[in-house]
Design a protein around this motif. Structure first.
Motif, PDB file in Angstrom:
ATOM      1  N   TYR A 221       0.786  -1.143   0.041  1.00 60.45           N
ATOM      2  CA  TYR A 221       0.061   0.026   0.118  1.00 60.45           C
ATOM      3  C   TYR A 221       0.736   1.229  -0.099  1.00 60.45           C
ATOM      4  O   TYR A 221       2.118   1.248   0.525  1.00 60.45           O
ATOM      5  CB  TYR A 221      -0.730  -0.003   1.155  1.00 60.45           C
ATOM      6  CG  TYR A 221      -1.832  -1.199   1.272  1.00 60.45           C
ATOM      7  CD1 TYR A 221      -3.110  -1.335   0.480  1.00 60.45           C
ATOM      8  CD2 TYR A 221      -1.527  -2.306   1.950  1.00 60.45           C
ATOM      9  CE1 TYR A 221      -3.831  -2.460   0.655  1.00 60.45           C
ATOM     10  CE2 TYR A 221      -2.201  -3.339   2.110  1.00 60.45           C
ATOM     11  CZ  TYR A 221      -3.386  -3.451   1.354  1.00 60.45           C
ATOM     12  OH  TYR A 221      -4.232  -4.312   1.356  1.00 60.45           O
ATOM     13  N   ASP A 222       0.499   2.501  -0.450  1.00 59.70           N
ATOM     14  CA  ASP A 222       0.848   3.562  -0.569  1.00 59.70           C
ATOM     15  C   ASP A 222       0.347   4.372   0.455  1.00 59.70           C
ATOM     16  O   ASP A 222      -0.829   4.304   0.725  1.00 59.70           O
ATOM     17  CB  ASP A 222       0.879   4.506  -1.853  1.00 59.70           C
ATOM     18  CG  ASP A 222       1.720   3.768  -2.928  1.00 59.70           C
ATOM     19  OD1 ASP A 222       2.720   3.191  -2.717  1.00 59.70           O
ATOM     20  OD2 ASP A 222       1.298   3.649  -4.060  1.00 59.70           O
ATOM     21  N   LYS A 251      -1.314  -0.190  -3.688  1.00 59.11           N
ATOM     22  CA  LYS A 251      -0.333   0.187  -4.949  1.00 59.11           C
ATOM     23  C   LYS A 251      -0.872  -0.321  -6.143  1.00 59.11           C
ATOM     24  O   LYS A 251      -0.471   0.416  -7.122  1.00 59.11           O
ATOM     25  CB  LYS A 251       0.890  -0.570  -4.479  1.00 59.11           C
ATOM     26  CG  LYS A 251       1.813   0.076  -3.398  1.00 59.11           C
ATOM     27  CD  LYS A 251       3.147  -0.493  -3.560  1.00 59.11           C
ATOM     28  CE  LYS A 251       4.005   0.106  -2.172  1.00 59.11           C
ATOM     29  NZ  LYS A 251       5.144  -0.375  -1.859  1.00 59.11           N
TER      30      LYS A 251
END
Length: 622
Positions: A221-222, A251
């Motif tokens: 994940y970002d 992501k």
């Protein structure tokens, strides 16, 4: 690493949040192990726990001290007793509270052996505390509405190390949040999912002082964040704004968001509280929407987060049971953006029973404790938790438990038998043996349910109250008592109580002459004797038939001696109006032992006269 501008923004936000959330009204913050009458203020004001508990030993954590909040620098440990209890009496009944117990072992005892023990709230097991790391802080929280203005929290020794505690905290909550209909909530976990600071947030950022630890999701994940303030006031549970100002997105935009946890008990009922806030000002053609499923089944949605405003998604009914739980956030068909996720809380249902012992019993046993200076683990409610009552005390299994047994044997008790015992009206068993109690035995027959009374090995004086003897005789009471070091009344089974008188047998000669002489001596020497004497009459005659003198020698026997003389009353010679007559042997001489029933005690003089006639009667028949 954060740049200077980001740090400045975070600092300004921290100041804003601190100004908005300084109210600690109703907070109870106990630093366990802090010296009595001490306090300090960091973000929160902590006081010593000494006023809330009378047991335990205070210890310091030195090795890791500077890495933790100040309330974790000391602990209170409990090397003695099975149960040690805190009594919190300054809460508000009917108010919803977040209640937290914190534990940091920190090798305070130098033995590098973290313990396992039970934590009880009222009559209910809150949690089994399993300290698996020296350096990790274990926080356990419940959300509960106390039914009275006092609660009891007990640490129970499971013989797996010494129980201890670092901090105990109570935080009042609004009535409308965390509503599930009935029961209470036990925190499974709470996470700041999008955190960029890698530190947990609590008060003053969270007005309710919930702790929001970060979680690492960088692999898939970002992170997104905003320097603007997110409104949390529209959210029912009001998570901290600083938590809602960060979030994560997959992501891979087409990849669902999975949030998974496992449990060993498939019957646990879980409640999920999920928090979302859009942090990106979407362009005209952009749209973010997603559904939430639980274990593949639709749960909520579509969720469309509002820009800079918090949405709370939660379930009033528990999630479907199972050992595996998977909350999946899936992008809906017309969404151009993937799901986001800011924060989560997962609770399970817990039933808290706040039972209290009968108040009359509580008052009585506290007076007894004060009289005899009993200290051991006699703190808090004597019968709660019912699984672990005060040592020496047995309680009934009721919604308002009664004290039904009291065992203070070998407790170094001195003085008189406390009449406060008479206020324990449900008492069935009382054992005060092997102490140094003095004075008269009170009329404990007023305890109508008393079945066993053991007063052996004290320095009590006679007489024994007649009503106790009567109940003993009527097979209503098992009695063991010794007074004046002369009388022993001991029955382990419910048989009639007896007071023995032994008459010896001389020979078989001149029965008629001896009968007249013995009867005359008995009448002339009859005296008033109290019930607290045991007489053994051994009339011994001269062998000279013409000699009319008869020497009488008196000897006292204990009850245990009489049992031995009669071979445990194995042979009955007959029964009379005053009791049964048993065969016995003293120094190879056959004797008859007549047992005086309690109903005949008032006619003790008449009995003594009859015993001499009985002597002749038994000589003839033995």
């Amino acid at each position: 690493m954060m740049d200077t501008r980001t740090k400045s923004l975070l600092f300004c936000l921290a100041l804003i949040h601190a100004i908005q959330a300084q109210d600690q009204s109703g907070f109870i913050s106990l630093d366990c192990g802090l010296p009595a009458n001490s306090s300090y203020t960091t973000n929160l004001t902590y006081i010593s726990d000494a006023a809330y508990i009378n047991s335990g030993e205070t210890e310091n954590i030195d090795l890791y001290k500077n890495s933790y909040e100040q309330q974790l620098w000391t602990v209170r440990s409990f090397p003695n007793g099975t149960r040690n209890c805190y009594n919190i009496s300054n809460i508000t009944d009917g108010t919803k509270y977040l209640i937290r117990a914190s534990f940091l072992y920190g090798n305070y005892d130098g033995i590098r052996s973290p313990p396992i023990f039970d934590l009880y709230f009222g009559d209910s097991l809150w949690v089994t505390v399993n300290i698996t790391s020296e350096t990790y802080t274990f926080n356990y929280e419940i959300i509960h509405v106390p039914s009275t203005n006092k609660v009891q929290i007990c640490l129970i020794n499971k013989e797996a190390g010494t129980p201890f505690i670092s901090a105990l905290e109570f935080r009042p909550l609004p009535d409308h949040i965390y509503s599930i209909g009935s029961g209470s909530l036990l925190l499974a976990f709470r996470y700041d999912i999008g955190s960029t600071s890698n530190i947990p947030y609590r008060f003053p950022y969270d007005v309710f002082d919930r702790i929001w630890p970060p979680i690492n999701n960088d692999k898939y994940y970002d992170r997104l964040s905003t320097s603007l303030t997110v409104d949390v006031n529209q959210s029912e549970n009001q998570p901290p704004a600083i938590v809602m100002e960060t979030t994560i997105v997959p992501k891979n935009a087409s990849r669902p968001f999975f949030f998974i946890w496992e449990t060993g008990d498939e019957n646990i009922q879980y409640y999920a509280y999920l928090y979302f806030a859009e942090l990106v000002k979407l362009k005209p053609k952009q749209f973010r929407g997603f559904n939430i499923s639980h274990n593949g089944n639709y749960w909520e949605g579509p969720i469309v987060p509002d820009y800079l405003s918090t949405s709370s998604i939660y379930n009033i009914k528990p999630l479907d049971p199972g050992k595996h739980h998977n909350l999946t956030l899936t992008q809906i068909e017309n969404s151009t953006l993937p799901p986001i996720f800011n924060a989560v809380e997962i609770y399970s249902n817990i039933e808290i029973l706040e039972l209290e012992s009968d108040q009359g019993d509580v008052d009585a046993i506290k007076k007894i404790k004060s009289t005899y200076k009993v200290i051991n683990d006699w703190e808090g409610d004597p019968c709660i938790p019912r699984t672990y009552p005060w040592s020496g005390i047995g309680c009934s299994d009721e919604s308002s438990p009664r004290i039904i047994s009291l065992n203070l044997s070998s407790s170094n008790l001195t003085g008189f038998i406390s009449t406060d015992i008479l206020d324990l009206t449900a008492l069935q068993i009382l054992d005060l043996s092997n102490n140094d109690l003095t004075g008269k035995v009170p009329d404990l027959s007023k305890l109508s349910k008393l079945e066993v009374l053991n007063l052996e090995n004290n320095n009590l004086s006679c007489p024994i109250p007649p009503e106790l003897i009567r109940r003993f005789n009527d097979s209503l009471l098992s009695l063991s008592v010794k007074c004046n070091n002369e009388i022993v009344v001991e029955k382990k089974e419910k048989n009639k109580v007896v007071i023995p008188v032994v008459a010896s047998i001389g020979g078989l000669l001149i029965i008629a002459i001896i009968a007249g002489i013995v009867f005359w001596i008995a009448r002339s020497k009859r005296k008033q004797e109290g019930n607290d004497a045991v007489e053994v009459h051994r009339p011994e005659t001269n062998t000279n038939v013409g000699d009319s003198s008869l020497e009488t020698r008196i000897r006292q026997f204990t009850y245990s001696e009489v049992v031995r003389v009669t071979n445990n009353f194995v042979r009955i010679l007959g029964r009379g109006s005053f009791g049964a007559v048993y065969h016995g042997m003293i120094d190879d001489i056959q004797v008859a032992v007549k047992m005086l029933a309690p109903s005949a005690i008032q006619s003790h003089d008449q009995f003594k006269a009859e015993e001499c006639i009985l002597y002749l009667y038994l000589v003839f028949h033995i």
